[in-house]
Design a protein around this motif. Structure first.
Motif, PDB file in Angstrom:
ATOM      1  N   GLN A  70      33.751 -28.376  84.120  1.00 47.93           N
ATOM      2  CA  GLN A  70      33.841 -28.899  82.726  1.00 47.93           C
ATOM      3  C   GLN A  70      32.966 -29.382  81.905  1.00 47.93           C
ATOM      4  O   GLN A  70      32.837 -28.623  81.077  1.00 47.93           O
ATOM      5  CB  GLN A  70      35.146 -30.363  83.336  1.00 47.93           C
ATOM      6  CG  GLN A  70      36.301 -30.353  83.734  1.00 47.93           C
ATOM      7  CD  GLN A  70      37.011 -31.093  84.575  1.00 47.93           C
ATOM      8  OE1 GLN A  70      36.051 -31.857  84.481  1.00 47.93           O
ATOM      9  NE2 GLN A  70      38.358 -31.195  83.560  1.00 47.93           N
ATOM     10  N   MET A  86      49.625 -35.565  85.880  1.00 51.19           N
ATOM     11  CA  MET A  86      49.025 -35.638  85.330  1.00 51.19           C
ATOM     12  C   MET A  86      47.914 -36.105  84.316  1.00 51.19           C
ATOM     13  O   MET A  86      46.733 -36.742  84.612  1.00 51.19           O
ATOM     14  CB  MET A  86      47.709 -34.075  85.542  1.00 51.19           C
ATOM     15  CG  MET A  86      48.376 -33.290  86.505  1.00 51.19           C
ATOM     16  SD  MET A  86      47.090 -33.354  88.195  1.00 51.19           S
ATOM     17  CE  MET A  86      45.709 -32.965  87.636  1.00 51.19           C
ATOM     18  N   PHE A 109      52.176 -30.312  90.242  1.00 53.15           N
ATOM     19  CA  PHE A 109      50.906 -31.109  90.071  1.00 53.15           C
ATOM     20  C   PHE A 109      51.231 -31.961  89.322  1.00 53.15           C
ATOM     21  O   PHE A 109      49.932 -32.764  89.954  1.00 53.15           O
ATOM     22  CB  PHE A 109      50.662 -30.053  88.606  1.00 53.15           C
ATOM     23  CG  PHE A 109      49.424 -29.448  88.415  1.00 53.15           C
ATOM     24  CD1 PHE A 109      48.196 -29.421  89.131  1.00 53.15           C
ATOM     25  CD2 PHE A 109      49.406 -27.654  88.030  1.00 53.15           C
ATOM     26  CE1 PHE A 109      47.057 -28.307  89.649  1.00 53.15           C
ATOM     27  CE2 PHE A 109      49.011 -26.590  88.998  1.00 53.15           C
ATOM     28  CZ  PHE A 109      48.360 -26.828  89.600  1.00 53.15           C
ATOM     29  N   ALA A 137      45.365 -27.140  79.317  1.00 53.50           N
ATOM     30  CA  ALA A 137      45.612 -27.817  80.453  1.00 53.50           C
ATOM     31  C   ALA A 137      44.296 -28.482  81.174  1.00 53.50           C
ATOM     32  O   ALA A 137      43.681 -28.534  82.303  1.00 53.50           O
ATOM     33  CB  ALA A 137      45.724 -26.014  81.329  1.00 53.50           C
ATOM     34  N   ASP A 185      48.698 -30.300  78.881  1.00 53.19           N
ATOM     35  CA  ASP A 185      49.212 -29.717  80.193  1.00 53.19           C
ATOM     36  C   ASP A 185      50.368 -30.161  80.905  1.00 53.19           C
ATOM     37  O   ASP A 185      51.220 -30.806  79.644  1.00 53.19           O
ATOM     38  CB  ASP A 185      48.007 -31.233  81.186  1.00 53.19           C
ATOM     39  CG  ASP A 185      47.907 -30.458  82.237  1.00 53.19           C
ATOM     40  OD1 ASP A 185      47.003 -30.219  82.598  1.00 53.19           O
ATOM     41  OD2 ASP A 185      49.300 -30.293  83.690  1.00 53.19           O
ATOM     42  N   LEU A 186      50.807 -29.360  81.206  1.00 53.40           N
ATOM     43  CA  LEU A 186      51.705 -28.708  81.578  1.00 53.40           C
ATOM     44  C   LEU A 186      52.801 -30.368  82.253  1.00 53.40           C
ATOM     45  O   LEU A 186      53.470 -30.583  82.424  1.00 53.40           O
ATOM     46  CB  LEU A 186      52.157 -27.726  82.292  1.00 53.40           C
ATOM     47  CG  LEU A 186      53.814 -27.112  82.959  1.00 53.40           C
ATOM     48  CD1 LEU A 186      54.146 -26.823  81.496  1.00 53.40           C
ATOM     49  CD2 LEU A 186      53.365 -25.706  84.189  1.00 53.40           C
ATOM     50  N   GLY A 237      44.754 -31.761  82.834  1.00 48.86           N
ATOM     51  CA  GLY A 237      44.529 -32.178  83.429  1.00 48.86           C
ATOM     52  C   GLY A 237      44.748 -33.519  83.275  1.00 48.86           C
ATOM     53  O   GLY A 237      45.069 -33.973  82.669  1.00 48.86           O
ATOM     54  N   ALA A 282      50.871 -23.785  77.874  1.00 48.96           N
ATOM     55  CA  ALA A 282      49.720 -23.171  77.138  1.00 48.96           C
ATOM     56  C   ALA A 282      50.650 -22.112  76.501  1.00 48.96           C
ATOM     57  O   ALA A 282      49.635 -21.504  76.168  1.00 48.96           O
ATOM     58  CB  ALA A 282      48.506 -22.883  78.518  1.00 48.96           C
ATOM     59  N   THR A 319      39.998 -25.223  81.559  1.00 50.13           N
ATOM     60  CA  THR A 319      38.800 -25.033  82.343  1.00 50.13           C
ATOM     61  C   THR A 319      39.936 -25.324  84.363  1.00 50.13           C
ATOM     62  O   THR A 319      40.818 -25.889  83.634  1.00 50.13           O
ATOM     63  CB  THR A 319      38.042 -26.227  82.756  1.00 50.13           C
ATOM     64  OG1 THR A 319      38.140 -27.283  82.360  1.00 50.13           O
ATOM     65  CG2 THR A 319      36.418 -26.467  81.545  1.00 50.13           C
ATOM     66  N   ALA A 320      39.416 -23.846  85.281  1.00 49.59           N
ATOM     67  CA  ALA A 320      40.282 -24.352  86.176  1.00 49.59           C
ATOM     68  C   ALA A 320      41.230 -23.718  86.162  1.00 49.59           C
ATOM     69  O   ALA A 320      42.115 -24.709  87.094  1.00 49.59           O
ATOM     70  CB  ALA A 320      39.593 -26.082  87.187  1.00 49.59           C
TER      71      ALA A 320
HETATM   72  C1  SAM Z   1      43.442 -27.268  88.733  1.00 51.03           C
HETATM   73  S1  SAM Z   1      43.947 -28.399  87.069  1.00 51.03           S
HETATM   74  C2  SAM Z   1      42.586 -28.163  85.790  1.00 51.03           C
HETATM   75  C3  SAM Z   1      42.631 -29.507  84.738  1.00 51.03           C
HETATM   76  C4  SAM Z   1      41.455 -30.065  84.656  1.00 51.03           C
HETATM   77  N1  SAM Z   1      41.564 -28.296  83.318  1.00 51.03           N
HETATM   78  C5  SAM Z   1      39.997 -30.075  85.008  1.00 51.03           C
HETATM   79  O1  SAM Z   1      38.960 -29.313  85.171  1.00 51.03           O
HETATM   80  O2  SAM Z   1      40.028 -30.555  85.699  1.00 51.03           O
HETATM   81  C6  SAM Z   1      44.835 -27.176  86.632  1.00 51.03           C
HETATM   82  C7  SAM Z   1      45.295 -28.145  85.565  1.00 51.03           C
HETATM   83  O3  SAM Z   1      46.338 -26.739  84.850  1.00 51.03           O
HETATM   84  C8  SAM Z   1      48.104 -27.267  84.730  1.00 51.03           C
HETATM   85  N2  SAM Z   1      48.639 -26.097  84.299  1.00 51.03           N
HETATM   86  C9  SAM Z   1      49.584 -25.348  85.055  1.00 51.03           C
HETATM   87  N3  SAM Z   1      50.171 -24.590  84.120  1.00 51.03           N
HETATM   88  C10 SAM Z   1      49.551 -24.780  83.240  1.00 51.03           C
HETATM   89  C11 SAM Z   1      50.306 -24.105  82.119  1.00 51.03           C
HETATM   90  N4  SAM Z   1      51.571 -23.270  81.616  1.00 51.03           N
HETATM   91  N5  SAM Z   1      50.355 -25.093  80.743  1.00 51.03           N
HETATM   92  C12 SAM Z   1      49.478 -25.903  80.944  1.00 51.03           C
HETATM   93  N6  SAM Z   1      49.503 -26.322  81.684  1.00 51.03           N
HETATM   94  C13 SAM Z   1      49.351 -25.523  82.748  1.00 51.03           C
HETATM   95  C14 SAM Z   1      48.199 -28.456  85.685  1.00 51.03           C
HETATM   96  O4  SAM Z   1      49.643 -29.260  85.373  1.00 51.03           O
HETATM   97  C15 SAM Z   1      46.815 -28.902  85.993  1.00 51.03           C
HETATM   98  O5  SAM Z   1      46.958 -29.925  85.472  1.00 51.03           O
END
Ligand code: SAM
Length: 220
Positions: free
Chosen positions: A33, A83, A13, A52, A78-79, A54, A104, A120-121
């Motif tokens: 969203q 992002m 990411f 998460a 977010d991780l 983003g 998360a 979301t997503a």
């Molecule tokens: C497809 S993006 C969606 C971002 C935002 N929620 C949106 O709807 O636009 C997925 C996001 O999940 C984050 N992510 C993935 N695994 C995660 C975790 N274990 N904890 C927190 N964030 C995480 C990624 O870094 C990325 O920013």
């Protein structure tokens, strides 16, 4: 195992944040969203968390929608620091939100901190989904609301195909769950009053072939 997966997801990411696919997916992500944000009763909200988040688009929209009181708080985590670096907060006169780089599965917030938690997503990236749901529930106050929206592989051909492709090439992808798997997970984490709504992003709005989304709303 979970830590290894998170390291791979974070790396993916961090790069993806600057990519063409991230920009191309924008309208579809915004649609999902917006559906979640529109289901929040802002007159009642005092503390909101976007898990998460983003680049924090929905976090900032939440901060703008939040009634102007002294004790209102909106957070995003977010991780991926890549992002988070793309977020647009901090402009003069804009609403304020706090951001944290965190998983998360280990949220850096006190128990009972929020009345709304949304995601979301992103749920399909969590290596330990039940652990993550327990965390979301822990930071929610009793009676607080969870809004979780993600693609479900049994709800559209598009999601099913993308699930197979992502498992093959995307390091951060675990799986798109089926609707029933997610219902079971949300229940197993101790949430109640579960409502499930299928969202069908209109092609004209998202310019994407249908990758339907399921929205889970539940009470802590
Ligand atoms: C497809 S993006 C969606 C971002 C935002 N929620 C949106 O709807 O636009 C997925 C996001 O999940 C984050 N992510 C993935 N695994 C995660 C975790 N274990 N904890 C927190 N964030 C995480 C990624 O870094 C990325 O920013």
């Amino acid at each position: 195992m979970s830590n290894q997966h998170e390291a791979k997801a974070r790396k993916w990411f961090d790069v993806w944040a600057d990519s063409w696919t991230f920009r191309r997916l924008g309208p579809w992500l915004r649609y999902v969203q917006r559906q979640v944000l529109d289901r929040i009763d802002w007159s009642e909200a005092t503390a909101v968390l976007d898990v998460a988040c983003g680049s924090g688009w929905a976090t900032m929209e939440a901060a703008r929608a939040m009634p102007a009181t002294d004790d209102g708080v909106v957070c995003g985590c977010d991780l991926s620091t890549g992002m988070l670096a793309r977020r647009t907060s901090g402009q003069e006169g804009d609403a304020e939100a706090r951001f944290a780089a965190a998983s998360a599965q280990a949220l850096p917030f006190h128990t009972d901190s929020f009345d709304i938690v949304f995601c979301t997503a992103a749920f399909h990236h969590f290596a330990a989904p039940l652990e993550a749901l327990h965390e979301l529930k822990r930071v929610l106050r009793a009676g607080g609301t969870l809004l979780l929206a993600d693609s479900c592989r049994d709800q559209s051909l598009g999601a099913n195909v993308w699930d197979r492709l992502h498992r093959w090439f995307e390091p951060g992808h675990v799986k798109y769950y089926s609707r029933d798997e997610l219902v079971e997970l949300v229940g197993a984490a101790g949430f109640s009053n579960l409502e499930v709504t299928k969202l069908v992003p209109p092609f004209w709005q998202t310019k994407k072939l249908s990758r339907h989304v399921v929205l889970f709303r539940a009470t802590s």
